[in-house]
Design a protein around this motif. Sequence first.
Motif, PDB file in Angstrom:
ATOM      1  N   ALA A 179     -12.138 -23.667  47.435  1.00 17.91           N
ATOM      2  CA  ALA A 179     -11.594 -22.390  47.916  1.00 17.91           C
ATOM      3  C   ALA A 179     -10.113 -22.479  48.238  1.00 17.91           C
ATOM      4  O   ALA A 179      -9.429 -21.465  48.350  1.00 17.91           O
ATOM      5  CB  ALA A 179     -12.368 -21.926  49.148  1.00 17.91           C
ATOM      6  N   GLU A 180      -9.599 -23.698  48.399  1.00 18.97           N
ATOM      7  CA  GLU A 180      -8.184 -23.872  48.689  1.00 18.97           C
ATOM      8  C   GLU A 180      -7.312 -23.626  47.459  1.00 18.97           C
ATOM      9  O   GLU A 180      -6.102 -23.441  47.578  1.00 18.97           O
ATOM     10  CB  GLU A 180      -7.914 -25.284  49.214  1.00 18.97           C
ATOM     11  N   GLU A 182      -5.774 -21.502  45.155  1.00 21.76           N
ATOM     12  CA  GLU A 182      -5.431 -20.100  44.971  1.00 21.76           C
ATOM     13  C   GLU A 182      -4.026 -19.988  44.419  1.00 21.76           C
ATOM     14  O   GLU A 182      -3.222 -20.918  44.536  1.00 21.76           O
ATOM     15  CB  GLU A 182      -5.521 -19.339  46.301  1.00 21.76           C
ATOM     16  N   LYS A 183      -3.719 -18.860  43.831  1.00 19.61           N
ATOM     17  CA  LYS A 183      -2.379 -18.611  43.319  1.00 19.61           C
ATOM     18  C   LYS A 183      -1.360 -18.745  44.448  1.00 19.61           C
ATOM     19  O   LYS A 183      -1.568 -18.241  45.544  1.00 19.61           O
ATOM     20  CB  LYS A 183      -2.297 -17.212  42.705  1.00 19.61           C
ATOM     21  N   ARG A 185      -0.445 -21.650  45.804  1.00 21.62           N
ATOM     22  CA  ARG A 185      -0.662 -22.860  46.593  1.00 21.62           C
ATOM     23  C   ARG A 185      -0.034 -24.077  45.908  1.00 21.62           C
ATOM     24  O   ARG A 185       0.080 -24.139  44.685  1.00 21.62           O
ATOM     25  CB  ARG A 185      -2.164 -23.102  46.782  1.00 21.62           C
ATOM     26  N   LYS A 199      -3.762 -17.498  38.402  1.00 20.99           N
ATOM     27  CA  LYS A 199      -5.201 -17.754  38.411  1.00 20.99           C
ATOM     28  C   LYS A 199      -5.889 -16.596  37.724  1.00 20.99           C
ATOM     29  O   LYS A 199      -5.733 -15.441  38.120  1.00 20.99           O
ATOM     30  CB  LYS A 199      -5.708 -17.909  39.850  1.00 20.99           C
ATOM     31  N   THR A 202     -12.360 -14.750  37.588  1.00 18.57           N
ATOM     32  CA  THR A 202     -13.454 -15.676  37.877  1.00 18.57           C
ATOM     33  C   THR A 202     -14.527 -15.567  36.796  1.00 18.57           C
ATOM     34  O   THR A 202     -14.911 -14.472  36.385  1.00 18.57           O
ATOM     35  CB  THR A 202     -14.076 -15.367  39.246  1.00 18.57           C
ATOM     36  N   LEU A 214      -6.443 -21.613  35.238  1.00 23.12           N
ATOM     37  CA  LEU A 214      -5.215 -21.653  36.029  1.00 23.12           C
ATOM     38  C   LEU A 214      -4.008 -21.949  35.153  1.00 23.12           C
ATOM     39  O   LEU A 214      -4.123 -22.583  34.106  1.00 23.12           O
ATOM     40  CB  LEU A 214      -5.291 -22.754  37.102  1.00 23.12           C
ATOM     41  N   MET A 228     -10.119 -24.353  37.155  1.00 21.55           N
ATOM     42  CA  MET A 228     -10.038 -24.626  38.587  1.00 21.55           C
ATOM     43  C   MET A 228     -10.862 -25.858  38.962  1.00 21.55           C
ATOM     44  O   MET A 228     -10.438 -26.688  39.762  1.00 21.55           O
ATOM     45  CB  MET A 228     -10.516 -23.403  39.361  1.00 21.55           C
TER      46      MET A 228
END
Length: 396
Positions: A179-180, A182-183, A185, A199, A202, A214, A228
């Motif tokens: 979950a960490e 993400e766009k 980051r 990103k 899904t 990604l 991902m």
Amino acid sequence: MSKGFTDDDDALLAELGVEVEVKKNVSRTPREERIIAGFEEILSFTEEHGRAPQHGEDRDIFERLYAVRLDRIRDIQNCRELVAPLDNQGLLANVPKTKAMETDDLDDDALLNALGIEVAALPITELKHVRSTAEKKAADEIANRDRCEDFATFKPLFEQVQKELASGLRETRPFEMKAEIEKGRFFIVSGQKAYVADKGETIITDQGRTDARLRVIFDNGTESSMLMRSLQRALNKDEAGRRITDPTAGPLFSDQTIDGDEASGTIYVLRSKSDHPLVAENRNLVHKIGVTNMSVEKRIAGAQLQPTFLMANVEIIATYELYNINRTKLENLIHRIFEPARLDVEIMDRFGRPVMPREWFLVPLLVINDAVEKIKDGTISNYTYDPQQAKLIHIR
């Protein structure tokens, strides 16, 4: 390597009244020795982790191997009987006896093949180079990169992140969960900073798990279009893999107290009354921005004697109260934002020594107010100050 008792030792123990245990030499076939050794590894794992090894693609390669091995031992009657005296953790309890010993079933190569893992020409204790198909794919996606044609757009982001790491605005910590990812980051993987620039939507994999494509930019000017889960596996596998935190000054920034809050300080904006030519010509733009845990009036007392105040009296232009916030990090954050407009001025202190104050900026008060609002709503990390446009600009 331990030594056995000699005959003389046995005699001495007998004189002391110590009964000497006569151990029977049990002959085991190489195959039986291998089964016992394999079960002992499972016992060690269970003792260390407080549970039996479990199946799962996300599990460590050795745990998956142990789980399959335990299933096979449970299924084969002669195997169960062989290791039962060692089972002090109840791993074989209530398991139906379904098979008799048939073939060389517990060969590690066969177990690895059952897991879909390529077999290296190494004993099981040297499996560090054995990788699953998924792990190989993840490594390939990290390694197979293309030149990033628009790297000039991202280079300032990497430079800024490095400054923020040095100043303490950002920190690195071990990667924990998918979950960490993400766009926007930043991560450290394979010794390089990686930025998730985009990103995609899904998707659901054949195994019923969520994933997404990604666009990952690396600080060496390359990029990779990876899944991902591939980045997740690469970060989990890399002992030095890290997540770079977002810049933050603390959990709460507010201009109003609520029950339980304790005031932590004040942002202050000052205007100088110095007659220095550069300051005098730009008096309405030259501002000192700082953070204090005392009253601003007390902080500026004797300003005309302090180089940080340009050896002149000052005027309080604005203040913003802080609650439950790290003052040092907040001040560093504000100064980072307005770094492009830092005032380059040298003055003499009371002893005639040259000093270059670092907290004065050529910034309109309106822009400072805007920055404070963005700190409040948590979006400030996406902005920097453009002196040419005299405004905050979005950098992501």
